[in-house]
Design a protein around this motif. Sequence first.
Motif, short mmCIF file in Angstrom:
data_model
loop_
_atom_site.label_atom_id
_atom_site.label_comp_id
_atom_site.label_asym_id
_atom_site.label_seq_id
_atom_site.Cartn_x
_atom_site.Cartn_y
_atom_site.Cartn_z
N GLU A 38 1.24 -1.11 -0.54
CA GLU A 38 -0.01 0.19 0.25
C GLU A 38 0.67 1.37 -0.52
O GLU A 38 0.54 2.43 -0.11
CB GLU A 38 -0.86 -0.08 1.15
CG GLU A 38 -1.98 0.85 0.96
CD GLU A 38 -2.93 1.62 1.96
OE1 GLU A 38 -3.33 -0.57 2.18
OE2 GLU A 38 -3.56 2.30 2.35
N VAL A 55 4.74 9.17 3.05
CA VAL A 55 3.41 8.00 3.09
C VAL A 55 4.21 7.15 3.94
O VAL A 55 3.11 6.25 4.18
CB VAL A 55 4.14 7.75 1.51
CG1 VAL A 55 3.49 6.43 1.03
CG2 VAL A 55 2.84 8.54 0.83
N THR A 115 0.59 4.03 -2.83
CA THR A 115 0.00 5.57 -2.94
C THR A 115 1.83 6.54 -3.27
O THR A 115 0.57 7.68 -3.97
CB THR A 115 0.54 5.87 -0.94
OG1 THR A 115 -0.61 4.37 -0.49
CG2 THR A 115 -0.12 6.40 -0.45
#
Lengths: 93, 374
Positions: free
Chosen positions: B197, B243, B201
């Motif tokens: 993820e 992130v 992202t």
Amino acid sequence: MAGLDGIQNKIHPGEAMDKNLYDLPPAELANVPTVCASLREALEQLSADHDFLLKGDVFSKDQIEAYIELKYEEVARWEMTPSPVEYDMYYSG
Amino acid sequence: MAATASDVLKRIKDEEIEWIDLRFTDPKGKWQHLTMVASILGEDELTDGLMFDGSSIAGWKAINESDMILKPDLDAVYTDPFSATPMLILICDIVEPSTGELYARDPRSTAKRAEAYVKATGIGDTVYVGPEAEFFMFDDVRFENSYSSSYYKIDDIELPGNSGREYEGGNLAHRPRAKGGYFPVAPVDSAVDIRGEMVSTMIEMGLPCDKHHHEVAAAQHELGLTFGTLTTTADRMQIYKYVVHQVAHAYGKTATFMPKPIKEDNGSGMHTHFSIWQGRFSRATAMPACPTCASISSAASSSMPRRSTPSPTRRPTATSGWCRVTKRRCCWLIRAATARPRAAFLTAPAPSRSASRSASPMRSPTPISLMPRC
């Protein structure tokens, strides 16, 4: 041994300081000699300058080298151990 | 082509952006931000920047000369996927109001000056940087430095010390040993989906990425951000860290890039590939050349069967081949195959891609300094 070395070689110990060292401005403080600030620094100094300890066979070169090696284990252990201060300073960086 | 204020205003309107987050990097490398209501920003603010008080940023201005300008780099605009309401990130330079020059203590200005300096030396005109930042993810981190106590206490499902621990619902036992994280599959690797993820992202935000994997230590990880020019890659590394921190939080984990959180296991580094080029990198001309024998040998291409793998999503992650001088297989720092924009490698037919690369005798962007990793 350092004292004897100073007497034998007539090394001036420096003028007496009658000022409060804690209040000295940084520029003046820079000229005031200090002891080593860490074990690593002390071992580096000892490694570079230990002839005065060998006089009269008081210390042997082998003894000093073995001592330096032994104490470097402490330096390594200390330097390789994370400190809670590092968590405080670097965790979110 | 450089974006203009009206491009950004159009994007604010089209994407119904509510917040403009002005971001800059402090002297220690931490990303800082100031969040502006999008509707108050016009062409002037976007072009000339906004005043802010720089005196509270440690290591910057004194309080009596606190005013500084946050000047958005309109080519460094990213959507913030974590904001509850639509937000654009504008990465900013710091400008001295008295001179209009970039503030010399702003690390981003250092990156820009380094790029200018490379050009000035005549050694090359473009610096490519490919950083690989490692990090840890934990479930629980506590620390204290006080008058009467000093400790840190970390916990994570992956830590080897948890092998004998009783968990409510049972201890599922699969976890890496110390220095054993590189890199058994799940469930020993507990964070495949989290890292996935993180990478998706970053790709969504426009960053070129090529992989992710567990790292050597338990609870240690790495994502693959591929190379780019110096200042742009510095911006991307700030996004990478942002992130990582944010996605970890969303999964109830806490991520850190601190260098050495665990004594008995590997610390985190940022292995970085550098190269200086004459002319811009382009995929078609980036046939790997061995820096030692300086040739694109047929042996090199024939020794790389993966390069013609006919799957559009399976691509080589490094340029490698057979060096005629060292007689060893080498891996070069320029990862030509990973420089493609995502859209290109998802849609380009693989056979023609490999054909165009192996058929290209010209390498107009000449790599000036490539270090072999043999």
